[in-house]
Each structure stands twice: as structure tokens, then as C-alpha cells.
Write a protein that holds these residues in place. Structure first.
Motif, mmCIF file in Angstrom:
data_model
loop_
_atom_site.group_PDB
_atom_site.id
_atom_site.type_symbol
_atom_site.label_atom_id
_atom_site.label_comp_id
_atom_site.label_asym_id
_atom_site.label_seq_id
_atom_site.Cartn_x
_atom_site.Cartn_y
_atom_site.Cartn_z
ATOM 1 N N GLY A 1 0.678 -1.335 -0.284
ATOM 2 C CA GLY A 1 0.043 -0.215 0.379
ATOM 3 C C GLY A 1 0.706 1.187 0.004
ATOM 4 O O GLY A 1 1.717 1.397 0.450
ATOM 5 N N ARG B 1 -2.693 3.813 2.593
ATOM 6 C CA ARG B 1 -3.178 2.346 3.537
ATOM 7 C C ARG B 1 -1.163 1.954 3.487
ATOM 8 O O ARG B 1 -1.839 0.192 2.881
ATOM 9 C CB ARG B 1 -4.291 1.884 2.116
ATOM 10 C CG ARG B 1 -5.072 2.028 2.408
ATOM 11 C CD ARG B 1 -6.139 1.356 1.151
ATOM 12 N NE ARG B 1 -6.710 0.042 1.871
ATOM 13 C CZ ARG B 1 -6.108 -1.000 1.501
ATOM 14 N NH1 ARG B 1 -6.568 -1.430 0.508
ATOM 15 N NH2 ARG B 1 -6.726 -2.587 2.198
ATOM 16 N N SER B 2 -0.464 2.006 4.440
ATOM 17 C CA SER B 2 0.097 1.405 4.715
ATOM 18 C C SER B 2 0.117 0.258 5.601
ATOM 19 O O SER B 2 -0.066 0.338 6.228
ATOM 20 C CB SER B 2 1.370 2.026 4.731
ATOM 21 O OG SER B 2 2.070 1.969 5.644
ATOM 22 N N ARG B 3 0.238 -0.830 5.061
ATOM 23 C CA ARG B 3 0.186 -1.733 6.461
ATOM 24 C C ARG B 3 1.381 -3.403 6.088
ATOM 25 O O ARG B 3 1.574 -3.001 4.721
ATOM 26 C CB ARG B 3 -1.157 -2.262 6.170
ATOM 27 C CG ARG B 3 -1.388 -2.790 4.546
ATOM 28 C CD ARG B 3 -3.003 -2.620 4.632
ATOM 29 N NE ARG B 3 -3.336 -3.531 3.031
ATOM 30 C CZ ARG B 3 -2.942 -3.333 2.013
ATOM 31 N NH1 ARG B 3 -2.645 -2.038 1.364
ATOM 32 N NH2 ARG B 3 -3.287 -3.473 0.600
ATOM 33 N N ASP C 1 -6.666 -9.544 3.811
ATOM 34 C CA ASP C 1 -6.246 -8.345 3.602
ATOM 35 C C ASP C 1 -6.819 -7.782 4.719
ATOM 36 O O ASP C 1 -8.151 -7.765 4.308
ATOM 37 C CB ASP C 1 -6.204 -8.124 2.311
ATOM 38 C CG ASP C 1 -6.255 -6.457 2.379
ATOM 39 O OD1 ASP C 1 -4.920 -6.003 3.652
ATOM 40 O OD2 ASP C 1 -5.309 -5.542 1.186
ATOM 41 N N GLY C 2 -6.352 -7.558 5.116
ATOM 42 C CA GLY C 2 -7.170 -6.846 6.421
ATOM 43 C C GLY C 2 -7.259 -7.671 8.525
ATOM 44 O O GLY C 2 -7.281 -6.848 8.982
#
Length: 394
Positions: free
Chosen positions: A188, A192-194, A237-238
Motif C-alpha cells: 500500500g 493504506r500503508s500496512r 487482507d485486513g
């Protein structure tokens, strides 16, 4: 808390100790670390077939034995006594639990049975040298250790329905021989850096890996280069990746603490045996009061570390996190036991041919990978809020 062991736990420890005594002596250990993989496949097959060690803490539906993590940690103590080089830590303590915690049912069913049977091994690949940070052992793991959008680390980008990885990971335990790689990568942009975890086949196109020279040869390490490698996202994702890494990190610390206690106990035993035989001025050096005092101090340290390690192993099953503190205690005890052993063995203790230096290298190597000790303790104190309102320098 019931501090006594069950009959099953005692049997696991006894059987494993006997097997390792027969199959992992000093000569066998040196031969194993000198191979390209750094461990003996025949010994690994025995551990898997006779004891189900890789799948000891995995559910039966995935081919495991369905024991608790406590049994796996106690097995780690016996592995530590012999310093047996195996992919158990990388496969069953680091990578396997992450697949179990985050993977989809398809991923679990496809990977865990092979890991439980010992047919495949796995490794956790973390960018740079940030293994202790990623596992939240020396501080919070929510920083930029995976890349943070900057150059370096391991970067992940979407390509159609899949993912591609690019970057480099250092100090990957058994990464040069693992069939499955669990790779931590940054994904991301700024918004949305993750950090995500990905599954990569060890021999996939674009994966360049090489075994590195390590201080502790019984813990083989590799450097991985990922050159636009096709990868599969682990889970959804998440998902709470950082939480899963922290949970696995605490369990790994408890396992490592038990390993260190086993190594320290064996180092002390070896030293006591020697000082009873070695004579100076017409008497065994073990009869000198100064030597007795030094070994008594080591004994107290080892017993205290054993209590902490056992409690940490028990606490893992009851959702308490004290692994880092137990690991600090155990590494300190191992370092003391190994150092005293080298000195009291005299001239032979400093030679490459003797076993004494192997214990010292295990203590130093583990502290470099998962410590250092003072940071393990500082993080535990911070988590317990022992010094709230006070300034503490580390």
C-alpha cells in the motif's frame, strides 16, 4: 497452577532425550552443521515419525498430535540439551503457527499436514535484521520494520488478482532449505500503508537464497532476495497481522527459554563432571571452595531460569504473555553456565574441538537474534507499566 508434569509430558521428555543421546552426539552434531542444509534429514525424519514433533501442537484435523504448546516447549528443553540442529524452531514455532492463525481453511489444509509430518519445512522471512522487532519481543511491532513505504525491506504490489514481492530478508532461520516461506512485506501507499504476510514456495522463480555464516552454526541462517516473486497472500487482507506476530513471538520466546534452560543445564552438568575428574595440587579442582561457589551460583541461575521458562510455557496456554521476560532470564543463565564452563575447563575449554564453546555461541547467537537481554526486560517492564511516570533509559 499445577506445577507437576503429566505422565504424557514426562514420556515425551524421556523418549526425546534418549533418542537425541543416541542420534545427536558431539560428532553427529558437527557433521550435521557441516552439511549444506545445516541439519540431519535422517534425524528430522525420526523426530517426525516416532514423536510427531513438528506437529506436536497442531490439531489432529491438520495431521498434528493435538498437544498444547506446553508439550512443544518441554520438547524444546530436550532439544536445547543436545543443541540439536533441526528446523523445528523455524517450522513448528514460527512459520506454522502463523499459517494456522491467519491462513484460510484452504491454506491450512494444503500446508499444515505436510509441515506436521515433517515432509516439508517452513521459515519466517522478515526484512533486514528485524526479527525481534517483528515478533514484538523488544518493543512494539507497529513501526516501519517491514519497509514503511521507503526503499528497502520487502515491498508487495498487486498485479491483477495476485501479488508480487521485491526486496531482501536477512537472518532467515533455515530459509535456505525451507520448502515454504512466510514473508512479511509492506503493502500500500501512504494512505493504506500496512504489513502483510505472504506465502512463497522456496524454489519459486525469482527467489535467490544462500546460507550465511552464523555465530551459532546450530542455528542455520540464510539471506533471501526476492526479485519480483509471485506470492500468495496469507489469509485475508485486513487480518491482524501484527497481533498474530506478537502472539507467535511470545510463544517463540517461551520455547527459546526452555531451549536455553536445557542447554544451560547440560553445560553445567558437563562442567561438574570435569571438575570432579581434573586434578590440581593432588586433588580434584571441584573440591576447591572457590570452584564450588562459582558452580553453585550457576546452579541457582539455571534453576531460577527453569522456573521462569516453565511458567512462560504454561502461561502461553492461558493467554498470558511473559515469554520475553523468561527468555531474558534463560539467556542470562545460559551465558553464565557456558562462560564458567569454558573457564573451568581450562585450556581445552577454549578449543574448537571441545563442546564448551557451542553453548556459549548458542547464548550469544540467540541474544543477537531475539534480544538483547536488557531490551527484553525493558519491554516487559514497559508492558507491565512498572515505571509509569518515571524516565527510564535503555
Amino acid at each position: 497452577m499445577d506445577a507437576s508434569f503429566t505422565a504424557e509430558q514426562d514420556e515425551i521428555r524421556r523418549t526425546l532425550r534418549e533418542l537425541l543421546r543416541k542420534r545427536c552426539g558431539a560428532q553427529e552434531l558437527r557433521a550435521a552443521v557441516g552439511t549444506p542444509d545445516g541439519w540431519d534429514p535422517a534425524l528430522w525424519t525420526l523426530l517426525a515419525d516416532q514423536l510427531g514433533l513438528p506437529g506436536l501442537a497442531l490439531p489432529e484435523r491438520y495431521g498434528g498430535v493435538d498437544c498444547s504448546f506446553t508439550e512443544l516447549a518441554l520438547a524444546g528443553e530436550e532439544m536445547g540439551r543436545s543443541l540439536a540442529p533441526t528446523p523445528l524452531l523455524a517450522t513448528a514455532v514460527l512459520a506454522g503457527p502463523l499459517i494456522q492463525a491467519l491462513g484460510t481453511e484452504v491454506q491450512r489444509a494444503g500446508l499444515l499436514p505436510a509441515l506436521a509430518s515433517g515432509a516439508r519445512t517452513a521459515a519466517l522471512a522478515v526484512p533486514g535484521t528485524a526479527l525481534a522487532t517483528a515478533l514484538a519481543l523488544t518493543g512494539e511491532n507497529g513501526g516501519e520494520w517491514a519497509g514503511g513505504g521507503r526503499a528497502g525491506g520487502v515491498q508487495a504490489r498487486r498485479v491483477g488478482e495476485g501479488w508480487r514481492l521485491y526486496g531482501q530478508a536477512e537472518q532467515v532461520l533455515d530459509g535456505h532449505s525451507a520448502g515454504v516461506l512466510v514473508v512479511a512485506a509492506h503493502a500500500g501507499g501512504f494512505a493504506r500503508s500496512r504489513t502483510l504476510l505472504f506465502l512463497v514456495t522456496g524454489d519459486a522463480e525469482g527467489v535467490v537464497r544462500a546460507r550465511q555464516t552464523a555465530l551459532d552454526a546450530t542455528r542455520p541462517q540464510a539471506r533471501l532476495q526476492l526479485r519480483d516473486v509471485e506470492a500468495e497472500l496469507l489469509g485475508e487482507d485486513g487480518a491482524d497481522v501484527l497481533g498474530a506476530l506478537a502472539s507467535v513471538g511470545d510463544r517463540a520466546a517461551a520455547f527459546l527459554a526452555c531451549e536455553a534452560v536445557g542447554a544451560a543445564d547440560r553445560a553445567l552438568e558437563r562442567t561438574v563432571e570435569y571438575v570432579r575428574q581434573r586434578e590440581q595440587f593432588g586433588r580434584a579442582i571441584g573440591s576447591f571452595q572457590a570452584v564450588k561457589h562459582r558452580l553453585a551460583d550457576v546452579y541457582v541461575q539455571v534453576q531460577a531460569a527453569r522456573s521462569a521458562a516453565y511458567y512462560a510455557a504454561w502461561a502461553c496456554v492461558h493467554d498470558e504473555r511473559v515469554g520475553g521476560l523468561a527468555l531474558a532470564q534463560a539467556l542470562e543463565a545460559l551465558r553464565s553456565a557456558a562462560a564458567e564452563g569454558i573457564q573451568l575447563h581450562g585450556g581445552i575449554g577454549f578449543t574448537w574441538e571441545h563442546e564448551a564453546h557451542l553453548s556459549f555461541k548458542r547464548a550469544s547467537g540467540d541474544e543477537l537474534l531475539f534480544g538483547p537481554v536488557h531490551r527484553l526486560r525493558a519491554h516487559a517492564a514497559e508492558a507491565a507499566r512498572l515505571f509509569e511516570g518515571r524516565e527510564v533509559s535503555v
